[in-house]
Design an enzyme around this catalytic site. Structure first.
Site, PDB file in Angstrom:
ATOM      1  N   SER A  70      17.058 -56.773  91.591  1.00 31.45           N
ATOM      2  CA  SER A  70      15.859 -56.791  89.952  1.00 31.45           C
ATOM      3  C   SER A  70      15.797 -57.007  88.949  1.00 31.45           C
ATOM      4  CB  SER A  70      16.210 -54.821  89.910  1.00 31.45           C
ATOM      5  OG  SER A  70      15.594 -53.683  90.671  1.00 31.45           O
ATOM      6  N   GLU A  77       1.994 -60.111  76.267  1.00 33.72           N
ATOM      7  CA  GLU A  77       1.007 -59.674  76.766  1.00 33.72           C
ATOM      8  C   GLU A  77       1.612 -58.392  77.456  1.00 33.72           C
ATOM      9  OE1 GLU A  77       2.312 -62.384  76.843  1.00 33.72           O
ATOM     10  OE2 GLU A  77       0.810 -63.466  75.780  1.00 33.72           O
ATOM     11  N   SER A  78       2.473 -57.611  77.784  1.00 31.52           N
ATOM     12  CA  SER A  78       3.268 -56.559  78.913  1.00 31.52           C
ATOM     13  C   SER A  78       4.341 -57.028  80.331  1.00 31.52           C
ATOM     14  CB  SER A  78       2.058 -55.832  79.565  1.00 31.52           C
ATOM     15  OG  SER A  78       2.703 -54.643  80.107  1.00 31.52           O
ATOM     16  N   HIS A  83      11.742 -57.138  92.422  1.00 28.62           N
ATOM     17  CA  HIS A  83      12.944 -56.606  93.815  1.00 28.62           C
ATOM     18  C   HIS A  83      12.327 -57.177  94.544  1.00 28.62           C
ATOM     19  CE1 HIS A  83      14.586 -53.612  92.959  1.00 28.62           C
ATOM     20  NE2 HIS A  83      14.774 -52.715  94.289  1.00 28.62           N
ATOM     21  N   CYS A  98      -2.069 -58.158  79.105  1.00 26.91           N
ATOM     22  CA  CYS A  98      -3.130 -57.972  78.672  1.00 26.91           C
ATOM     23  C   CYS A  98      -4.092 -58.985  77.576  1.00 26.91           C
ATOM     24  CB  CYS A  98      -3.279 -57.282  77.138  1.00 26.91           C
ATOM     25  SG  CYS A  98      -2.033 -55.490  78.483  1.00 26.91           S
TER      26      CYS A  98
END
Ligand code: SAM
Length: 487
Positions: A70, A77-78, A83, A98
């Site tokens: 994981s 930007e986010s 996974h 974004c």
């Protein structure tokens, strides 16, 4: 994310704020030893971030026992998250960025290559705050399937074929293979893509819908422009609402009677990108001394304008309930447009797909026009790149139907269109207006009248999504359904 910022693209202000792209990717047939290796996975994700032009703030990756990884990259930007299931040769990846300065799609081929995936599925969701009151920019635009090609004949560096969904309704989708991404940007109003497809040539997509293609744009634009222009006895002043590619303007200017042609498109970025990457569409029309190109909302511009026109052409994006063109398909707007038509003037509206399985949108436009105009006439033509039979409606308060054939031959005899059109001629004109019985029978069934109030927008949304194959009860039935849902 901090405060909203603005940047400039081709002279237009872009809002670098909440608008973003969320990619949900399924990678199958991956190399299990890579999927079990946290270092390799972290490197793949960091390379993807670099290709997306995103800034990595922090990374956290964990290997599990007996296997699986994981991982999470915090981006300015986010984020990118992953996974993996080595035992199933499968990895699930989320990329959300974004703003308009990043290009998350560029990451997909690289991740795919790093994981050794043999099959990629991609869903893309546009996110962000509403671009203007009453409309919501957030909607799923695609469920593209990115398929690994066996050979190396691909695009974007990693030997893969990408498929862009082109036309869609609530019940079907069609995809186009992308040979080359030519340009991609998110404007204040829509997601803009210009790509190359082997069969259709260069294609313009807005919010995931095909607008026109190199191979057959002449059919759509000639069909939109010439019937009304040749039926009118002397079209001198033409107004085009939308039409960002400049091809409707190009066709209107072919008529030597035209003294002034005004094109009003809401999105300067579409116009600029088309001028740069699809110059044959406008073919000099933007620089013709008779042309005026205005970047403005068509609704506001028409409401404020004092001029009258002989022909008004609505070459707008489809009237999807979340789109910027929706207000231009309302009864109130048509009333306003009517008052801007000179005596004998005609309005032409591109009216969407029309076939026995898909007629709600066309019937809605027709019904709404009929509240304002005495004569509404449907014509249609199959457009290959729309993968659909397309339709247009001419609305007018003067009965020109008896002139259907003679004026066309006159115009062509005058030499205006002779040798210039590739598609339109008198026989084609007559054929487009000759509807088969099943279609003629549908025209006044289904659909609803769209007004400018919110109930109408919501009712349209429900009716368009739920009708199969049409809402025979039209607006009444959709509004009843709306009230039922609100209870
Ligand atoms: N051939 C297309 C089709 O079948 O959907 C229409 C093409 S044309 C590119 C659509 C144009 O409508 C776009 O350039 C878009 O910016 C413009 N548009 C959308 N909403 C508008 C509005 N409210 N006022 C003016 N132009 C608008």
């Amino acid at each position: 994310m901090g405060k909203a910022r603005t940047v400039t693209y081709a002279g237009h202000r872009l809002y670098m704020n909440t608008s973003g792209i969320h990619l949900l990717c399924e990678f199958n047939g991956c190399n299990p030893s890579i999927l079990a290796d946290a270092c390799a996975i972290q490197q793949a994700c960091e390379a993807a971030a670099r290709l997306s032009k995103a800034t990595v703030l922090r990374a956290d990756f964990h290997e599990f026992l007996p296997n699986g990884v994981s991982g999470f990259l915090f981006l300015a930007e986010s984020h990118i998250s992953i996974h993996t299931w080595p035992e199933h040769k499968y990895a699930a990846v989320d990329i959300y960025t974004c703003g308009t300065l990043v290009s998350p799609r560029d990451a997909i081929p690289a991740i795919s290559a790093s994981l050794g995936a043999s099959d990629v599925h991609l869903r893309e969701i546009l996110r962000g705050l509403p671009v203007r009151p009453g409309s919501y920019a957030s909607r799923e635009v695609s469920s593209a399937t990115a398929v690994l090609a066996d050979n190396n004949d691909s695009l974007i560096n990693a030997g893969k074929k990408f498929w862009l969904p082109g036309s869609s309704s609530h019940h079907e989708r069609h995809c186009f293979e992308v040979r080359e991404w030519i340009a991609s940007a998110r404007s204040q109003y829509q997601q803009i893509e210009i790509v190359r497809n082997e069969a259709y040539g260069r294609m313009l997509f807005l919010d995931g819908a095909v607008q026109s293609a190199e191979s057959d744009e002449y059919m759509y634009h000639e069909a939109l422009v010439h019937p009304a222009m040749t039926l009118h006895h002397n079209p001198q002043r033409v107004l085009i609402l939308g039409g960002g590619e400049g091809a409707s303007l190009r066709e209107a200017l072919r008529h030597s009677s035209v003294k002034r042609a005004v094109m009003v498109d809401i999105d300067g970025m579409v116009v600029e990108m088309c001028r740069q990457h699809l110059p044959e569409w406008s073919a000099g029309a933007f620089d013709d001394p008779r042309s005026e190109v205005i970047i403005a909302d068509g609704q506001r511009w028409v409401e404020a304008c004092a001029e009258q026109f002989d022909i008004i052409l609505m070459d707008l994006t489809d009237q999807i309930e979340v789109g910027s063109s929706f207000p231009l398909y309302t009864r109130e707007f048509y009333e306003c447009v009517q008052s801007r038509l000179a005596p004998g003037g005609m309005l032409v509206v591109q009216a969407g797909e029309l076939c026995v399985c898909e007629y709600f949108s066309h019937c809605t436009i027709r019904r709404t026009l009929a509240t304002t105009f005495r004569y509404v006439t449907t014509y249609m033509q199959h457009i290959p790149s729309f993968v659909a039979q397309w339709s247009w409606i001419i609305a007018s308060n003067d009965d020109w139907t008896d002139l259907r054939n003679s004026r066309v031959s006159n115009a062509r005899a005058n030499g205006d269109l002779n040798t210039i059109t590739r598609f339109y001629d008198q026989a084609t004109h007559v054929r487009m207006f000759t509807l088969p019985r099943d279609i003629a029978d549908l025209l006044d069934k289904g659909g609803m009248v769209i007004t400018s109030d919110d109930t109408s927008r919501e009712a349209y949304q429900i009716a368009a999504a739920t009708r199969t194959p049409g809402w025979p009860g039209g607006a009444g039935q959709a509004i009843q359904e709306l009230s039922r849902r609100r209870e």
